[in-house]
Write a protein that holds these residues in place. Sequence first.
Motif, short mmCIF file in Angstrom:
data_model
loop_
_atom_site.label_atom_id
_atom_site.label_comp_id
_atom_site.label_asym_id
_atom_site.label_seq_id
_atom_site.Cartn_x
_atom_site.Cartn_y
_atom_site.Cartn_z
N THR A 166 58.71 14.61 47.93
CA THR A 166 57.49 15.30 48.76
C THR A 166 56.92 16.39 47.54
O THR A 166 57.43 16.92 46.68
N ALA A 167 55.49 16.43 47.50
CA ALA A 167 54.83 17.08 46.57
C ALA A 167 53.46 17.45 47.09
O ALA A 167 52.77 16.51 47.86
N GLU A 168 52.65 18.41 46.59
CA GLU A 168 51.34 18.58 46.77
C GLU A 168 50.43 17.22 46.03
O GLU A 168 50.96 17.00 44.79
N ILE A 169 49.57 16.71 46.47
CA ILE A 169 48.67 15.96 45.56
C ILE A 169 47.60 16.86 44.84
O ILE A 169 47.16 17.69 45.37
N VAL A 170 47.29 16.13 43.67
CA VAL A 170 46.01 16.61 43.16
C VAL A 170 45.05 15.65 42.99
O VAL A 170 45.55 14.41 42.47
N HIS A 171 43.89 15.77 43.29
CA HIS A 171 42.84 15.04 43.46
C HIS A 171 42.12 14.56 41.95
O HIS A 171 41.37 15.67 41.43
N ILE A 172 42.21 13.49 41.51
CA ILE A 172 41.34 13.28 40.19
C ILE A 172 40.75 11.88 40.66
O ILE A 172 40.88 11.06 40.90
N PRO A 173 39.27 12.21 40.34
CA PRO A 173 38.28 11.19 40.81
C PRO A 173 38.46 9.95 40.28
O PRO A 173 38.28 8.92 40.94
N THR A 174 38.75 9.85 38.85
CA THR A 174 38.48 8.54 38.30
C THR A 174 39.78 8.49 36.93
O THR A 174 40.24 9.78 36.91
N TYR A 175 39.87 7.43 36.65
CA TYR A 175 40.79 7.10 35.65
C TYR A 175 40.43 8.14 34.34
O TYR A 175 41.20 8.63 33.71
N GLU A 176 39.17 8.05 34.04
CA GLU A 176 38.66 8.80 32.86
C GLU A 176 38.88 10.17 33.11
O GLU A 176 39.32 10.93 32.09
N ALA A 177 38.71 10.52 34.30
CA ALA A 177 39.05 12.15 34.68
C ALA A 177 40.50 12.62 34.32
O ALA A 177 40.95 13.65 34.06
N LEU A 232 42.36 11.13 32.17
CA LEU A 232 42.59 11.19 30.66
C LEU A 232 42.22 12.62 30.23
O LEU A 232 42.83 13.27 29.21
N GLU A 233 41.15 13.22 30.91
CA GLU A 233 40.71 14.58 30.40
C GLU A 233 41.36 15.70 31.22
O GLU A 233 41.19 16.93 30.75
N ALA A 234 42.10 15.48 32.13
CA ALA A 234 42.80 16.46 33.06
C ALA A 234 43.85 17.41 32.38
O ALA A 234 44.45 16.85 31.30
N ASP A 235 43.79 18.46 32.60
CA ASP A 235 44.59 19.34 32.06
C ASP A 235 46.01 19.32 32.74
O ASP A 235 46.27 19.06 33.77
N ALA A 236 47.22 19.16 31.78
CA ALA A 236 48.74 18.81 32.28
C ALA A 236 49.10 19.90 33.21
O ALA A 236 49.77 19.63 33.94
N ALA A 237 48.47 20.99 33.07
CA ALA A 237 49.23 22.22 33.78
C ALA A 237 48.74 22.16 35.46
O ALA A 237 49.42 22.65 36.23
N ASP A 238 47.57 21.27 35.67
CA ASP A 238 47.01 21.01 37.02
C ASP A 238 48.03 19.82 37.49
O ASP A 238 47.77 19.56 38.84
N ILE A 239 48.66 19.12 36.68
CA ILE A 239 49.19 18.03 37.32
C ILE A 239 50.81 17.98 37.22
O ILE A 239 51.14 17.39 38.28
N GLU A 240 51.27 18.64 36.52
CA GLU A 240 52.60 18.96 36.55
C GLU A 240 53.33 19.27 37.75
O GLU A 240 52.97 20.00 38.56
#
Lengths: 443, 443
Positions: B111-122, B124-132
């Motif tokens: 169970t976890a919060e989802i983080v919305h990432i629009p595309t695969y390319e996004a 690649l550029e996303a900050d790990a701090a937002d995804i962890e």
Amino acid sequence: AETIPVSEDTRATAAMLRDKALESETAYTILESLTTEVGPRLGGSEKEAEAARWAVAKLKALGFDKVYMEPVTVAKWERLSESASVVAPYTQPLHITALGKSAATPEGGVTAEIVHIPTYEALLEADAADIEGKIVFISNRMERFKTGAGYGPAVQARGKGASEAARKGAKAIIIRSIGTDSHRLPHTGGVNYDADAPRIAAAALSNPDADLLERMLERGKPISIHLDVQTKEHGDVTMHNVIGEITGREKPDEVVLMGSHLDSWDLGTGAIDDGAGVAITVAAADMIQNLTKERPRRTLRVVLFASEELGLIGAKQYADAHKDDVANHAIGAESDFGAGPVWALASNVSTDSLHVVDTMAQLMQPLGVVRHGRKAGGGPDVGQMVKLGMPGMDLMQDGTDYFDLHHTADDTLDKVDPAALKQNLAAWVVFAYIAAEWPGDFR
Amino acid sequence: AETIPVSEDTRATAAMLRDKALESETAYTILESLTTEVGPRLGGSEKEAEAARWAVAKLKALGFDKVYMEPVTVAKWERLSESASVVAPYTQPLHITALGKSAATPEGGVTAEIVHIPTYEALLEADAADIEGKIVFISNRMERFKTGAGYGPAVQARGKGASEAARKGAKAIIIRSIGTDSHRLPHTGGVNYDADAPRIAAAALSNPDADLLERMLERGKPISIHLDVQTKEHGDVTMHNVIGEITGREKPDEVVLMGSHLDSWDLGTGAIDDGAGVAITVAAADMIQNLTKERPRRTLRVVLFASEELGLIGAKQYADAHKDDVANHAIGAESDFGAGPVWALASNVSTDSLHVVDTMAQLMQPLGVVRHGRKAGGGPDVGQMVKLGMPGMDLMQDGTDYFDLHHTADDTLDKVDPAALKQNLAAWVVFAYIAAEWPGDFR
Ligand SMILES: [Zn+2]
Ligand SMILES: [Zn+2]
Ligand SMILES: [Zn+2]
Ligand SMILES: [Zn+2]
């Protein structure tokens, strides 16, 4: 009796409301909110109670004059799990859904040969010796019509097939979905058990799965399936009809009844069945309170009925609670056929008030609505009051695609055409405003 | 080099085969048999072995000159269960499928919060701090094209998203289905894990469910979901490429390679992916052996590849086993794009043999086929031999609707248009017969 005309003012206001409705996002916004924030809301479940809380909050936020609930007693039924597969001579999983209120199979399921019965009528005539110990498979395919006229004949297999099969010794029954699509999403819907028959599990196959079984059967070998349906009956719980009113300025005790049902089956999110009806009727009353100079003569009463899918539970209890007040129900109509456009207007009003319906139809004519006949059932829920003598009106919708989605997981917001929802709203504001404003009697 | 013409006799026979194909039930009968008697046949499973037995029996029954199998080693993966739901601030079930070869979540799910990432390319550029610590949700929507050109860009999220998300600390990944429909049937397909990243569970949402999550996210509150994916890896097992041949009368060692894949994903019955290809290629060779006066010069080799969906497993091992025999592979083509009609013919043959492809295209012209360019990959499986130097041909199909069904439970026989299947067969007999009968070299 004298003929009371529909005034020019009333016609002009109705036309204004109609035109504004075609640009209104209100119905879609309500539907989007219900399907996103609540979603599935099976009658008798905590989700139906949540939907009622959502509805009360929504009606209050819209500024309805009165918002209240009336209690409804519902026998709570719960879907736990369901699975099926062909086990011999081929092996394939089958996509099924337990029918609503279905009994469970024995724990671990049942394995048996299927006996292919083409129709409900054939089941009535079948020899018990051919059915005893087997799983009945009814393969009849629902036909597609604009009016939805294919539903009535096909749905008997769902409602009455289980008890008939059980009386002849069947272990369970599986039916082809009562639906017109070709997707791997079975259609649920209520099964009704007779008191004199054993309660066997009842499930529906998606249409491609029914095709598959038929092709297997054509090969001439006995086909065995395993069916495991687990469900639970919880006894009575209290749900609520949710009611919102715009109080009439002259005859506050006389109501125009605008119905829909708040519950949905648990598989989808209840967008077309019946979120659309909720959205259309609530938005229609809301537009009238917001856009007319004064409240209409009569009260607009929007009733969001509870637990319709389980057998018109909320509507029957509403009719029972209000049976001494039928005379104050001026006229009623229901929206419960998705968001397909309104194409015809029917009513069962008195001869002296028929001209009012003609006026409504004239005002709906730019929407593509034609005048229909003098029979009107008022819809499944509102129809309970029509049976007690309330005049009824049917805003008949195009249901060509309705049964592609009806009672499936695919009943989701994306299936609703926003333009068609606006067309419905436009037809409804014409009906509701004139019905509430015209000073005469529909009886 | 000299130009070797296509003889009048060869053209006439090809035209006769084409016309007979348009009336032939053979391909449909094969497809009906495979989808009814075998159904889902996941690479590496007992059902794939059953499909191979079915294929050997079918090819023998059709009277192919040679029918044999070549072993293929496959890492067996099994889907056990999968479920997901939104748990806060709203509660709704979600329709998901584990991606093929997905790792499991911890027992009981995550169970976890989802983080919305629009595309695969996004991503690649996303900050790990937002995804962890979160579950990544990629919402990108595949676009619909006749050529299927929307697949390549969209499918990266499926194939590579999991490892990329895992490297940034995600607990799991869910993606919008790589598909163009709006049904509540998610699209599976393989995920590929990088060796340097944690193996997190990967699942696809049906498109209406992805819409739902997006609508919830628009409300601005954190959305938490529960995801439970259980899968199992069993280690290596032996499956088989199934091969049927019509032996050439002059050059029996030279083969025209006609490919498709026998395995399917486990959700549907593999009608369009790739039962149609199996049916088309087998029926094409069968028509040629039955309707021509003598065997064509070269051998027609129909290869039903194993475990394509798991990463071209059978095709790669075929290419490895036959890498010293590439010179004897005169030309090859594959049918693996459903049963949409063939609309163009492309090839990468030598300049001196281009006129043969032109002749094929002329003969296919009444079928609505146009001449395409000089690039041809030969399809995913057959392409493995094209990479080694075998000339390839692409019978390009209309894939407008292919990704409505691709890798879903909805991949069933009813979705195949029998007339389109015949049109494919007609194009294939022209290609296969001329390729095997024309005495020249495509290199
Ligand atoms: Zn309904
Ligand atoms: Zn319903
Ligand atoms: Zn494929
Ligand atoms: Zn595939």
